[in-house]
Design a protein around this motif. Structure first.
Motif, PDB file in Angstrom:
ATOM      1  N   ARG A 199      -3.311   3.543  -5.381  1.00  0.00           N
ATOM      2  CA  ARG A 199      -4.502   3.451  -4.522  1.00  0.00           C
ATOM      3  C   ARG A 199      -5.778   3.473  -5.351  1.00  0.00           C
ATOM      4  O   ARG A 199      -6.833   3.049  -4.891  1.00  0.00           O
ATOM      5  CB  ARG A 199      -4.526   4.613  -3.525  1.00  0.00           C
ATOM      6  CG  ARG A 199      -3.318   4.684  -2.598  1.00  0.00           C
ATOM      7  CD  ARG A 199      -3.261   6.018  -1.884  1.00  0.00           C
ATOM      8  NE  ARG A 199      -2.039   6.174  -1.096  1.00  0.00           N
ATOM      9  CZ  ARG A 199      -0.881   6.581  -1.601  1.00  0.00           C
ATOM     10  NH1 ARG A 199      -0.787   6.860  -2.890  1.00  0.00           N
ATOM     11  NH2 ARG A 199       0.181   6.712  -0.839  1.00  0.00           N
ATOM     12  N   LYS A 200      -5.688   3.981  -6.562  1.00  0.00           N
ATOM     13  CA  LYS A 200      -6.871   4.165  -7.404  1.00  0.00           C
ATOM     14  C   LYS A 200      -6.965   3.137  -8.531  1.00  0.00           C
ATOM     15  O   LYS A 200      -7.788   3.271  -9.428  1.00  0.00           O
ATOM     16  CB  LYS A 200      -6.857   5.576  -8.004  1.00  0.00           C
ATOM     17  CG  LYS A 200      -6.819   6.695  -6.957  1.00  0.00           C
ATOM     18  CD  LYS A 200      -8.074   6.687  -6.106  1.00  0.00           C
ATOM     19  CE  LYS A 200      -8.040   7.834  -5.098  1.00  0.00           C
ATOM     20  NZ  LYS A 200      -9.262   7.877  -4.264  1.00  0.00           N
ATOM     21  N   TYR A 232       6.999   2.977  -3.778  1.00  0.00           N
ATOM     22  CA  TYR A 232       7.125   3.499  -2.422  1.00  0.00           C
ATOM     23  C   TYR A 232       5.711   3.583  -1.885  1.00  0.00           C
ATOM     24  O   TYR A 232       4.904   4.383  -2.363  1.00  0.00           O
ATOM     25  CB  TYR A 232       7.799   4.872  -2.379  1.00  0.00           C
ATOM     26  CG  TYR A 232       7.995   5.377  -0.959  1.00  0.00           C
ATOM     27  CD1 TYR A 232       9.139   5.034  -0.242  1.00  0.00           C
ATOM     28  CD2 TYR A 232       7.017   6.144  -0.331  1.00  0.00           C
ATOM     29  CE1 TYR A 232       9.311   5.472   1.066  1.00  0.00           C
ATOM     30  CE2 TYR A 232       7.175   6.570   0.976  1.00  0.00           C
ATOM     31  CZ  TYR A 232       8.316   6.236   1.670  1.00  0.00           C
ATOM     32  OH  TYR A 232       8.475   6.655   2.974  1.00  0.00           O
ATOM     33  N   ASP A 233       5.402   2.726  -0.910  1.00  0.00           N
ATOM     34  CA  ASP A 233       4.032   2.615  -0.424  1.00  0.00           C
ATOM     35  C   ASP A 233       3.148   2.274  -1.623  1.00  0.00           C
ATOM     36  O   ASP A 233       3.367   1.258  -2.271  1.00  0.00           O
ATOM     37  CB  ASP A 233       3.612   3.906   0.282  1.00  0.00           C
ATOM     38  CG  ASP A 233       2.377   3.722   1.150  1.00  0.00           C
ATOM     39  OD1 ASP A 233       1.906   2.571   1.278  1.00  0.00           O
ATOM     40  OD2 ASP A 233       1.881   4.708   1.696  1.00  0.00           O
ATOM     41  N   ASN A 234       2.169   3.125  -1.940  1.00  0.00           N
ATOM     42  CA  ASN A 234       1.290   2.866  -3.080  1.00  0.00           C
ATOM     43  C   ASN A 234       1.625   3.733  -4.292  1.00  0.00           C
ATOM     44  O   ASN A 234       0.814   3.853  -5.211  1.00  0.00           O
ATOM     45  CB  ASN A 234      -0.173   3.086  -2.676  1.00  0.00           C
ATOM     46  CG  ASN A 234      -0.697   1.968  -1.807  1.00  0.00           C
ATOM     47  OD1 ASN A 234      -0.689   0.805  -2.195  1.00  0.00           O
ATOM     48  ND2 ASN A 234      -1.128   2.311  -0.604  1.00  0.00           N
ATOM     49  N   ASP A 235       2.787   4.352  -4.289  1.00  0.00           N
ATOM     50  CA  ASP A 235       3.239   5.128  -5.438  1.00  0.00           C
ATOM     51  C   ASP A 235       4.105   4.247  -6.332  1.00  0.00           C
ATOM     52  O   ASP A 235       5.059   3.623  -5.871  1.00  0.00           O
ATOM     53  CB  ASP A 235       4.076   6.332  -4.994  1.00  0.00           C
ATOM     54  CG  ASP A 235       3.270   7.329  -4.182  1.00  0.00           C
ATOM     55  OD1 ASP A 235       2.035   7.305  -4.267  1.00  0.00           O
ATOM     56  OD2 ASP A 235       3.887   8.137  -3.457  1.00  0.00           O
ATOM     57  N   LEU A 236       3.771   4.218  -7.611  1.00  0.00           N
ATOM     58  CA  LEU A 236       4.589   3.506  -8.600  1.00  0.00           C
ATOM     59  C   LEU A 236       5.138   4.526  -9.580  1.00  0.00           C
ATOM     60  O   LEU A 236       4.394   5.349 -10.121  1.00  0.00           O
ATOM     61  CB  LEU A 236       3.754   2.475  -9.349  1.00  0.00           C
ATOM     62  CG  LEU A 236       4.408   1.827 -10.587  1.00  0.00           C
ATOM     63  CD1 LEU A 236       5.637   1.008 -10.196  1.00  0.00           C
ATOM     64  CD2 LEU A 236       3.405   0.958 -11.342  1.00  0.00           C
ATOM     65  N   VAL A 237       6.449   4.503  -9.815  1.00  0.00           N
ATOM     66  CA  VAL A 237       7.064   5.358 -10.821  1.00  0.00           C
ATOM     67  C   VAL A 237       7.791   4.484 -11.835  1.00  0.00           C
ATOM     68  O   VAL A 237       8.335   3.432 -11.496  1.00  0.00           O
ATOM     69  CB  VAL A 237       8.044   6.386 -10.205  1.00  0.00           C
ATOM     70  CG1 VAL A 237       7.294   7.403  -9.384  1.00  0.00           C
ATOM     71  CG2 VAL A 237       9.105   5.701  -9.367  1.00  0.00           C
TER      72      VAL A 237
END
Length: 567
Positions: A341-342, A312-317
């Motif tokens: 993002r990092k 979701y956007d730049n979040d990966l789970v």
């Protein structure tokens, strides 16, 4: 399972723990006290983390109490801290473990491992001591045909002892206060009739409660699988066995950093025979492991066996299934959150080692969150929104298909479960249930789910909508084919919102199906399929965000971006 009463054995263990605590406060140990490797839960208070804690010989001047007040020197040993590394707050959402401690000034200082890497010493007050953290609300569908019910242990995020160590769920006393509902001696609450209950979870001084409700409408979830499937003229397609796998991640970890820094790229042959109909290329290597060596307890080991992913956007789970639970229909594991993002090149795979400088490693750790040990089921029905992660925790080896399906919501901010629902989907009656092993949560109120109707040789697509705590299901498409002829398991399912298509993954095959949710495409129509030459590496989860499509591969675990397929 041990249930309700702590019993003589557990009480004895508690007394022994209290005795050791008294002993620990009475003197300083001259060497480290070793324990079994345990998981520690970080608390809300922050304490300094030190690189070392050693007994060092010091010389001190002492004055006599005589009239002459003479001075003389003595040598003695005192505990000395090493370098200040960071504050324990930086590890609030990390996976923290310990197997030894030292006592200084009557206080325990534990040597901790963080996400698999040895770090240093911290005061035990940094941990959540005697704390019970449970889901505050559980809402169950009224299901007269559910022979099992809800496992109350699913509502536990974590329970700790007086030293902040994670307690096995089976050691937690669970009781049920209700006029209509009861908990069995194995810890399950029936959902066959409506009612409310308060579940109490207790271990030592740790205590918490959860409100459980069985909803009133027994007809909720009854629908009709009446969509005419779109006929599909496919040649006989078979795929290899998932047992034929690549070398383990241990072999991968022995390669040089230079070898690991290169990306993979795989081309696919599509339905028209184009040998370069699409490709996938590495964007992220997952850590080889996020737990310390010797993590044999199920709760302590964070497996690298990723089963599902979601962007979701730049979040990966990711859902990291505990392989020790592979034959358990209530399979469990951990979920891991990465702030993409990092990401810097492919260095995140080095997190468990000391190949990264401490400061670089710490900057990565601050952007990773590991959930408590939780129910995952098959682990491939994962979806996320801005604030939440969702897991449809069904398992592909369930023996009773009329049981309810469990939807778990996890807060991204803490990676802890905050709500659990169950729902059912029946085609007319309990004789024709629909259990979804693969689903895609597309917003906080909607999921799209895939059902393989093997007896009728078709795939069904269902839209399941939540209104408050109740669910409605509607079949929104069907494909008249098994797609893969040798009954290979689906390894991923996702809806792409930009092009209104479904993708279904099997080992190294990817099928593109029209969703028809926007009314512009035939729902269930096969648009293309792609054979990626990844053997013996298999797909493990799909994800889509806006126009982009991502696939996960194991051995080693890496996420790849799909190119040239959505156009």
């Amino acid at each position: 399972m041990r249930r309700f009463a702590l019993g003589m054995m557990t009480s004895a263990a508690l007394m022994a723990g209290l005795a050791s605590q008294v002993q620990a406060s009475s003197k300083d140990y001259s060497k480290s006290t070793k324990t079994d490797l345990v998981t520690k839960i970080m608390g809300n208070k922050s304490y300094q983390v030190y690189s070392s804690l050693k007994l060092e010989e010091v010389t001190k001047k002492v004055k006599t109490k005589t009239k002459e007040k003479k001075k003389y020197t003595v040598k003695k040993k005192e505990w000395k801290f090493g370098k200040k590394l960071t504050a324990s707050a930086d590890f609030r959402y990390a996976h923290v473990q310990s197997k030894s401690y030292k006592v200084k000034g009557g206080k325990r200082y534990y040597y901790i491992y963080v996400d698999g890497r040895p770090v240093g010493y911290v005061n035990e007050k940094a941990f959540a001591l005697s704390k019970a953290n449970v889901v505050s609300q559980v809402s169950l569908v009224n299901n007269p045909s559910d022979s099992v019910g809800f496992n109350a242990e699913d509502a536990i995020n974590y329970v700790t002892d007086q030293h902040g160590s994670l307690v096995d769920n089976d050691s937690v006393e669970i009781s049920c206060k209700s006029a209509k509902l009861n908990i069995s001696d194995t810890g399950y609450v029936s959902s066959r009739k409506a009612g409310t209950a308060v579940l109490t979870f207790k271990y030592g001084k740790a205590k918490a409660t959860s409100k459980l409700t069985v909803r009133g409408d027994a007809k909720e979830g009854i629908s009709s699988a009446g969509v005419t499937p779109v006929k599909t003229d496919l040649p006989k397609i078979e795929t290899w066995s998932a047992r034929d796998r690549a070398s383990s991640h241990k072999h991968w970890a022995t390669k040089s950093a230079r070898d690991r820094a290169s990306s993979h790229k795989y081309w696919a042959t599509n339905m028209s025979g184009n040998a370069k109909g699409a490709d996938i290329e590495t964007i992220f290597y997952h850590p080889a492991v996020l737990s310390a060596p010797g993590s044999s307890n199920l709760e302590a080991k964070v497996s690298s066996a990723v089963q599902g992913i979601d962007f979701y956007d730049n979040d990966l789970v990711t859902s990291n299934l505990d392989l020790g639970q592979a034959d358990n229909w209530e399979a469990r594991g951990h979920m891991v959150y990465y702030n993409m993002r990092k990401v810097k090149e492919y260095n995140w795979q080095l997190i468990p080692s000391k190949m990264l400088s401490f400061n670089t490693w710490l900057s990565y750790i601050k952007n990773i969150k590991v959930s408590p040990y939780m129910k995952l089921g098959h682990g491939q029905s994962v979806g996320s929104t801005k604030k939440y992660v969702y897991v449809l925790a069904n398992w592909n080896r369930s023996n009773n298909w009329s049981n309810s399906q469990e939807l778990i919501r996890v807060k991204k901010s803490t990676m802890e479960i905050d709500k659990i629902w169950t729902f059912k989907v029946w085609n007319g009656s309990a004789k024709y249930p629909r259990i979804f092993l693969n689903a895609d949560v597309i917003d906080d109120n909607t999921l799209l789910a895939l059902f393989h109707n093997a007896s009728k040789h078709r795939y069904e697509y269902w839209k399941i909508s939540r209104n408050g705590d109740s669910f409605k299901a509607k079949e929104v498409g069907a494909t008249g084919s098994d797609l893969i002829s040798n009954s290979a398991e689906v390894q991923g399912f996702v809806w792409n919102s930009a092009y209104d298509v479904y993708y279904i993954a099997f080992n190294d095959y990817l099928f593109k199906i029209g969703a028809g949710l926007d009314g512009k495409t035939d729902a269930g129509k096969l648009l293309n399929y792609y054979k990626f030459h990844t053997r013996p590496r298999e797909f493990e989860g799909l994800s889509s965000y806006k126009a982009e499509l991502y696939v996960n591969l194991n051995h080693p675990t890496e996420t790849l971006k799909v190119n040239h397929i959505t156009k």
